[in-house]
Design a protein around this motif. Sequence first.
Motif, PDB file in Angstrom:
ATOM      1  N   PHE A 139      -7.890  -4.307  35.577  1.00 20.96           N
ATOM      2  CA  PHE A 139      -6.699  -3.476  35.480  1.00 20.96           C
ATOM      3  C   PHE A 139      -6.021  -3.645  34.128  1.00 20.96           C
ATOM      4  O   PHE A 139      -5.599  -2.660  33.496  1.00 20.96           O
ATOM      5  CB  PHE A 139      -5.719  -3.827  36.607  1.00 20.96           C
ATOM      6  CG  PHE A 139      -4.453  -3.010  36.578  1.00 20.96           C
ATOM      7  CD1 PHE A 139      -4.409  -1.757  37.145  1.00 20.96           C
ATOM      8  CD2 PHE A 139      -3.308  -3.519  35.972  1.00 20.96           C
ATOM      9  CE1 PHE A 139      -3.237  -0.998  37.115  1.00 20.96           C
ATOM     10  CE2 PHE A 139      -2.135  -2.764  35.936  1.00 20.96           C
ATOM     11  CZ  PHE A 139      -2.106  -1.508  36.512  1.00 20.96           C
ATOM     12  N   PHE A 140      -5.915  -4.878  33.655  1.00 20.17           N
ATOM     13  CA  PHE A 140      -5.206  -5.130  32.407  1.00 20.17           C
ATOM     14  C   PHE A 140      -6.106  -5.036  31.179  1.00 20.17           C
ATOM     15  O   PHE A 140      -5.595  -5.041  30.050  1.00 20.17           O
ATOM     16  CB  PHE A 140      -4.536  -6.515  32.442  1.00 20.17           C
ATOM     17  CG  PHE A 140      -3.337  -6.565  33.338  1.00 20.17           C
ATOM     18  CD1 PHE A 140      -2.160  -5.932  32.981  1.00 20.17           C
ATOM     19  CD2 PHE A 140      -3.388  -7.243  34.548  1.00 20.17           C
ATOM     20  CE1 PHE A 140      -1.049  -5.973  33.810  1.00 20.17           C
ATOM     21  CE2 PHE A 140      -2.283  -7.295  35.383  1.00 20.17           C
ATOM     22  CZ  PHE A 140      -1.106  -6.653  35.015  1.00 20.17           C
ATOM     23  N   LEU A 141      -7.419  -4.956  31.365  1.00 12.67           N
ATOM     24  CA  LEU A 141      -8.326  -4.880  30.219  1.00 12.67           C
ATOM     25  C   LEU A 141      -8.053  -3.663  29.331  1.00 12.67           C
ATOM     26  O   LEU A 141      -7.934  -3.812  28.100  1.00 12.67           O
ATOM     27  CB  LEU A 141      -9.779  -4.876  30.706  1.00 12.67           C
ATOM     28  CG  LEU A 141     -10.857  -4.795  29.622  1.00 12.67           C
ATOM     29  CD1 LEU A 141     -10.761  -5.995  28.690  1.00 12.67           C
ATOM     30  CD2 LEU A 141     -12.251  -4.706  30.244  1.00 12.67           C
ATOM     31  N   PRO A 142      -7.951  -2.433  29.873  1.00 19.75           N
ATOM     32  CA  PRO A 142      -7.644  -1.295  28.987  1.00 19.75           C
ATOM     33  C   PRO A 142      -6.295  -1.411  28.299  1.00 19.75           C
ATOM     34  O   PRO A 142      -6.150  -1.013  27.131  1.00 19.75           O
ATOM     35  CB  PRO A 142      -7.676  -0.086  29.944  1.00 19.75           C
ATOM     36  CG  PRO A 142      -8.447  -0.542  31.134  1.00 19.75           C
ATOM     37  CD  PRO A 142      -8.155  -1.995  31.266  1.00 19.75           C
ATOM     38  N   TRP A 143      -5.301  -1.969  28.988  1.00 28.49           N
ATOM     39  CA  TRP A 143      -3.988  -2.129  28.372  1.00 28.49           C
ATOM     40  C   TRP A 143      -4.028  -3.189  27.264  1.00 28.49           C
ATOM     41  O   TRP A 143      -3.365  -3.019  26.224  1.00 28.49           O
ATOM     42  CB  TRP A 143      -2.961  -2.530  29.434  1.00 28.49           C
ATOM     43  CG  TRP A 143      -2.781  -1.494  30.500  1.00 28.49           C
ATOM     44  CD1 TRP A 143      -3.420  -1.433  31.695  1.00 28.49           C
ATOM     45  CD2 TRP A 143      -1.917  -0.351  30.450  1.00 28.49           C
ATOM     46  NE1 TRP A 143      -3.018  -0.334  32.416  1.00 28.49           N
ATOM     47  CE2 TRP A 143      -2.080   0.338  31.676  1.00 28.49           C
ATOM     48  CE3 TRP A 143      -1.011   0.135  29.513  1.00 28.49           C
ATOM     49  CZ2 TRP A 143      -1.385   1.503  31.961  1.00 28.49           C
ATOM     50  CZ3 TRP A 143      -0.312   1.301  29.804  1.00 28.49           C
ATOM     51  CH2 TRP A 143      -0.502   1.969  31.017  1.00 28.49           C
ATOM     52  N   ALA A 144      -4.790  -4.258  27.478  1.00 22.23           N
ATOM     53  CA  ALA A 144      -4.922  -5.282  26.440  1.00 22.23           C
ATOM     54  C   ALA A 144      -5.642  -4.732  25.213  1.00 22.23           C
ATOM     55  O   ALA A 144      -5.273  -5.047  24.064  1.00 22.23           O
ATOM     56  CB  ALA A 144      -5.679  -6.489  26.997  1.00 22.23           C
ATOM     57  N   GLU A 145      -6.661  -3.901  25.429  1.00 22.53           N
ATOM     58  CA  GLU A 145      -7.369  -3.295  24.300  1.00 22.53           C
ATOM     59  C   GLU A 145      -6.458  -2.345  23.531  1.00 22.53           C
ATOM     60  O   GLU A 145      -6.519  -2.273  22.302  1.00 22.53           O
ATOM     61  CB  GLU A 145      -8.614  -2.559  24.802  1.00 22.53           C
ATOM     62  CG  GLU A 145      -9.697  -3.479  25.345  1.00 22.53           C
ATOM     63  CD  GLU A 145     -10.881  -2.710  25.879  1.00 22.53           C
ATOM     64  OE1 GLU A 145     -10.701  -1.497  26.146  1.00 22.53           O
ATOM     65  OE2 GLU A 145     -11.958  -3.306  26.026  1.00 22.53           O
ATOM     66  N   GLY A 186      -2.225   0.574  19.310  1.00 26.40           N
ATOM     67  CA  GLY A 186      -2.146   2.015  19.507  1.00 26.40           C
ATOM     68  C   GLY A 186      -1.004   2.387  20.432  1.00 26.40           C
ATOM     69  O   GLY A 186      -0.247   1.533  20.909  1.00 26.40           O
ATOM     70  N   SER A 187      -0.874   3.663  20.696  1.00 25.72           N
ATOM     71  CA  SER A 187       0.153   4.184  21.593  1.00 25.72           C
ATOM     72  C   SER A 187      -0.507   4.974  22.710  1.00 25.72           C
ATOM     73  O   SER A 187      -1.656   5.428  22.572  1.00 25.72           O
ATOM     74  CB  SER A 187       1.137   5.075  20.825  1.00 25.72           C
ATOM     75  OG  SER A 187       0.446   6.161  20.219  1.00 25.72           O
ATOM     76  N   VAL A 198       3.227   6.658  32.279  1.00 26.13           N
ATOM     77  CA  VAL A 198       2.825   5.279  32.558  1.00 26.13           C
ATOM     78  C   VAL A 198       2.392   5.125  34.012  1.00 26.13           C
ATOM     79  O   VAL A 198       1.403   4.438  34.312  1.00 26.13           O
ATOM     80  CB  VAL A 198       3.971   4.309  32.228  1.00 26.13           C
ATOM     81  CG1 VAL A 198       3.629   2.893  32.683  1.00 26.13           C
ATOM     82  CG2 VAL A 198       4.265   4.321  30.739  1.00 26.13           C
ATOM     83  N   VAL A 199       3.098   5.766  34.931  1.00 29.21           N
ATOM     84  CA  VAL A 199       2.747   5.678  36.349  1.00 29.21           C
ATOM     85  C   VAL A 199       1.370   6.293  36.610  1.00 29.21           C
ATOM     86  O   VAL A 199       0.523   5.713  37.307  1.00 29.21           O
ATOM     87  CB  VAL A 199       3.824   6.361  37.211  1.00 29.21           C
ATOM     88  CG1 VAL A 199       3.358   6.465  38.664  1.00 29.21           C
ATOM     89  CG2 VAL A 199       5.136   5.598  37.142  1.00 29.21           C
ATOM     90  N   VAL A 200       1.119   7.465  36.039  1.00 29.10           N
ATOM     91  CA  VAL A 200      -0.173   8.132  36.242  1.00 29.10           C
ATOM     92  C   VAL A 200      -1.295   7.314  35.620  1.00 29.10           C
ATOM     93  O   VAL A 200      -2.370   7.136  36.222  1.00 29.10           O
ATOM     94  CB  VAL A 200      -0.138   9.555  35.639  1.00 29.10           C
ATOM     95  CG1 VAL A 200      -1.527  10.173  35.653  1.00 29.10           C
ATOM     96  CG2 VAL A 200       0.821  10.436  36.420  1.00 29.10           C
ATOM     97  N   LEU A 201      -1.076   6.793  34.416  1.00 34.41           N
ATOM     98  CA  LEU A 201      -2.106   5.981  33.777  1.00 34.41           C
ATOM     99  C   LEU A 201      -2.336   4.675  34.537  1.00 34.41           C
ATOM    100  O   LEU A 201      -3.475   4.179  34.594  1.00 34.41           O
ATOM    101  CB  LEU A 201      -1.714   5.674  32.334  1.00 34.41           C
ATOM    102  CG  LEU A 201      -1.692   6.868  31.372  1.00 34.41           C
ATOM    103  CD1 LEU A 201      -1.316   6.416  29.966  1.00 34.41           C
ATOM    104  CD2 LEU A 201      -3.044   7.572  31.352  1.00 34.41           C
ATOM    105  N   SER A 202      -1.292   4.129  35.143  1.00 33.10           N
ATOM    106  CA  SER A 202      -1.462   2.916  35.945  1.00 33.10           C
ATOM    107  C   SER A 202      -2.303   3.208  37.188  1.00 33.10           C
ATOM    108  O   SER A 202      -3.172   2.404  37.556  1.00 33.10           O
ATOM    109  CB  SER A 202      -0.092   2.363  36.347  1.00 33.10           C
ATOM    110  OG  SER A 202       0.661   1.991  35.219  1.00 33.10           O
ATOM    111  N   LEU A 255     -12.342   2.886  29.586  1.00 31.53           N
ATOM    112  CA  LEU A 255     -11.070   3.552  29.368  1.00 31.53           C
ATOM    113  C   LEU A 255     -10.575   3.327  27.948  1.00 31.53           C
ATOM    114  O   LEU A 255     -10.762   2.269  27.367  1.00 31.53           O
ATOM    115  CB  LEU A 255     -10.021   3.041  30.353  1.00 31.53           C
ATOM    116  CG  LEU A 255     -10.242   3.355  31.833  1.00 31.53           C
ATOM    117  CD1 LEU A 255      -9.016   2.963  32.631  1.00 31.53           C
ATOM    118  CD2 LEU A 255     -10.553   4.819  32.042  1.00 31.53           C
ATOM    119  N   ASP A 256      -9.936   4.341  27.404  1.00 32.54           N
ATOM    120  CA  ASP A 256      -9.250   4.267  26.115  1.00 32.54           C
ATOM    121  C   ASP A 256      -7.915   4.980  26.298  1.00 32.54           C
ATOM    122  O   ASP A 256      -7.818   6.206  26.174  1.00 32.54           O
ATOM    123  CB  ASP A 256     -10.076   4.935  25.019  1.00 32.54           C
ATOM    124  CG  ASP A 256      -9.463   4.748  23.635  1.00 32.54           C
ATOM    125  OD1 ASP A 256      -8.368   4.146  23.555  1.00 32.54           O
ATOM    126  OD2 ASP A 256     -10.062   5.209  22.644  1.00 32.54           O
TER     127      ASP A 256
END
Length: 456
Positions: A267-273, A279-280, A295-299, A318-319
């Motif tokens: 779950f946190f891997l794409p956010w950490a990358e 990036g934004s 943010v809710v939809v991407l989560s 994911l990117d």
Amino acid sequence: MEEREREREDMLVVSGSKVRAPLSVVFATLLYCAELINAAILCRQYSRTDDTHWLAFTLTFMLLPAVLIQMTLIFIHRDVGRDRPLVLLLHLLLLGPLIRCFDALVVYFKAGKVEEPYVTITRKIFLGRGHQRTWTEYEISRSQRILATHKNAFKRTSVIQAFLGSTPQLTLQLYAAILEKSILSVRLSLMIITKVSIIYGALVCSVLAIQVCYDDYKVRFRKLAYLCMVLWRGLEIATRITTLVLMSTALNHWVILVGVANLLFFFFLPWAELWAKKGSLAEDVEKNFSKLGTVVVLSAFTLLYACINVFCWSAVQLDLGHPELLDRKQRWDRLAAYYSVRFVENLLLITLWYFFKSDFYEYVCAPLLALQLLVCYSLAVLFMLLFYQYLHPCRRLFSHNVLCCRQHHPEAGKMAPSYSAAATMVLMSDEPVALLDPPDSHLQETTILDDLTEYA
């Protein structure tokens, strides 16, 4: 100039394509209804026997994917701001897939009775023998576009149902059957339905992953490729679920830790990358969304991605900073790392189960069962390698094959980026893929298999 002339010579414009029956919509709706009804009957039985724990978990894994499926269908069809009270009411009653399926069938049976002008044109590349390429344009009618939207939506609902509902439901019911040392007829039927749903969802996920990576190309699969993917995904997920269930019967607290750790990591891997690249977040997810809504939809999308990777390889990366939300590159290093780590993890879990197993397994040959699980997972990896090496529809475009041998192909790694929403929940393509067979008739597949997995 020569390239343009060659492109004109290889261009083929096709009109009046045949409208295909929405078999994928019907099949996904049947799976949804069968699992929902069977789970409701099992919940009623748990209520009568006062099995509150089994009732609570079964009800959760029944309602959670059902609610997310309703939200997905409403979001893709953009019904929030439209005056369709009956449709919204059926979605509130968790019957949204039924009205969507009925709508798709009505459109299909009405198609062709009146000549329709085309509303859009889609352009794809067909890969011929060797390195031959043929550009083909298709004129898409209004009926075809509506059916494509329905298929596009049900592809996502199938993946949601498979990995947010069917997979944890199957794990739970198998665990309950082992603890109670009995298999109820309703529980058995639910386990069979969830297994079919999981395999179908994994198959759809694999096909969509290939189509989003090669969006410019018309992707067609052979019947043998479908069979190989079913064996690959079926063995991989069955081995993973069985390993987790066996471990839970011996060390239930530790298996919860393993599952939660896997879920949080992916779950946190794409956010950490995204943070590492400084990036934004992608701003083109939905124009009407606020920053919080995005943010809710991407989560939610990341949660689905994490749940898939807990049980099998998601086939896409994911990117969150890219408008498509996906990395279109074929990441062989991550593929190898995932299966290597997963094999070691399964080996450790099976070993711990073997040493801490309960008395329930005294009449079971534990070494043979452990060996069978390892062999089945190895066979899953073997079928995966066979698919990528010999049955992948775009394998001639690989810069590397699964044997890590360099392939000198002029088109490898030079695909122009193009918009695609084939494997996302939050984006929808405006141009449905062509519905005709390719000029290369050597790719022969049945109409049913092609429709069940075709990119809408």
